[in-house]
Design a protein around this motif. Sequence first.
Motif, short mmCIF file in Angstrom:
data_model
loop_
_atom_site.label_atom_id
_atom_site.label_comp_id
_atom_site.label_asym_id
_atom_site.label_seq_id
_atom_site.Cartn_x
_atom_site.Cartn_y
_atom_site.Cartn_z
N SER A 100 0.82 -1.21 0.00
CA SER A 100 0.00 0.00 0.00
C SER A 100 0.86 1.26 0.00
N SER A 101 0.19 2.36 -0.32
CA SER A 101 0.82 3.69 -0.26
C SER A 101 2.17 3.73 -0.96
N VAL A 102 2.20 3.26 -2.19
CA VAL A 102 3.48 3.17 -2.90
C VAL A 102 4.00 4.55 -3.27
N THR A 103 5.31 4.62 -3.36
CA THR A 103 6.02 5.81 -3.81
C THR A 103 6.98 5.40 -4.92
N PRO A 104 7.59 6.36 -5.60
CA PRO A 104 8.57 5.99 -6.64
C PRO A 104 9.69 5.10 -6.11
N GLU A 105 9.98 5.16 -4.81
CA GLU A 105 11.02 4.28 -4.24
C GLU A 105 10.62 2.81 -4.25
N ASP A 106 9.36 2.53 -4.50
CA ASP A 106 8.91 1.13 -4.62
C ASP A 106 9.07 0.60 -6.05
N THR A 107 9.56 1.40 -6.94
CA THR A 107 9.86 0.93 -8.29
C THR A 107 10.94 -0.14 -8.23
N ALA A 108 10.65 -1.29 -8.82
CA ALA A 108 11.58 -2.42 -8.71
C ALA A 108 11.12 -3.55 -9.61
N VAL A 109 12.00 -4.53 -9.76
CA VAL A 109 11.58 -5.82 -10.31
C VAL A 109 11.14 -6.67 -9.11
N TYR A 110 9.95 -7.20 -9.20
CA TYR A 110 9.37 -7.99 -8.12
C TYR A 110 9.40 -9.47 -8.51
N MET A 163 12.81 -21.38 4.82
CA MET A 163 12.69 -20.01 5.34
C MET A 163 14.02 -19.52 5.89
N VAL A 164 15.08 -19.77 5.13
CA VAL A 164 16.42 -19.33 5.54
C VAL A 164 17.06 -18.45 4.48
N GLY A 165 16.27 -17.99 3.54
CA GLY A 165 16.82 -17.10 2.53
C GLY A 165 17.55 -17.81 1.41
N LYS A 166 17.32 -19.09 1.27
CA LYS A 166 17.91 -19.85 0.16
C LYS A 166 16.77 -20.35 -0.72
N TYR A 167 16.70 -19.80 -1.91
CA TYR A 167 15.55 -20.02 -2.78
C TYR A 167 15.90 -21.04 -3.85
N ASP A 168 15.03 -22.02 -4.02
CA ASP A 168 15.34 -23.04 -5.02
C ASP A 168 14.57 -22.84 -6.33
N TYR A 169 13.48 -22.11 -6.28
CA TYR A 169 12.75 -21.80 -7.50
C TYR A 169 12.34 -20.33 -7.47
N TRP A 170 12.45 -19.69 -8.64
CA TRP A 170 12.13 -18.28 -8.79
C TRP A 170 11.18 -18.09 -9.95
N GLY A 171 10.36 -17.04 -9.84
CA GLY A 171 9.67 -16.56 -11.02
C GLY A 171 10.63 -15.73 -11.86
N GLN A 172 10.20 -15.36 -13.05
CA GLN A 172 11.08 -14.61 -13.94
C GLN A 172 11.19 -13.14 -13.53
N GLY A 173 10.29 -12.68 -12.67
CA GLY A 173 10.30 -11.30 -12.23
C GLY A 173 9.40 -10.43 -13.09
N THR A 174 8.86 -9.40 -12.47
CA THR A 174 8.01 -8.47 -13.19
C THR A 174 8.38 -7.05 -12.78
N GLN A 175 8.56 -6.19 -13.77
CA GLN A 175 8.92 -4.79 -13.51
C GLN A 175 7.67 -4.03 -13.07
N VAL A 176 7.79 -3.33 -11.96
CA VAL A 176 6.73 -2.45 -11.51
C VAL A 176 7.31 -1.05 -11.36
#
Length: 120
Positions: free
Chosen positions: A85-95, A103-116
């Motif tokens: 919510s309440s997004v600002t230009p600082e929230d511009t990113a690839v998501y 749940m230790v920050g080691k990811y085995d599968y990723w999506g391709q990402g989407t630019q917002v």
Amino acid sequence: QVQLQESGPGLVKPSQTLSLTCTVSGGSITTNYLYWSWIRQPPGKGLEWMGAIGGSGNTYYSPTLKSRTSISRDTSKNQFTLLLSSVTPEDTAVYYCARDPQMVGKYDYWGQGTQVTVSS
């Protein structure tokens, strides 16, 4: 083979709520001990973990974003959704959405990402 795919608008106006959905195939989001995360990368910066939802439905949020972030799921569609919510230009990113088995920050599968982009 597990696959993740992000979807949502590429352009959001300041002060609005960003909504992204991750559709998972090849595995169930309700499987215990698996965690499904949202991660973003602003231009020129590193990856930032935003939050996650576990197989049990429990949610976890970054302290810095917790007040603006909500993660939910639709088990009938095997999807999980990010609201920021309440997004600002600082929230511009690839998501990105990704799976973190422990749940230790080691990811085995990723999506391709989407630019917002947040812009008026």
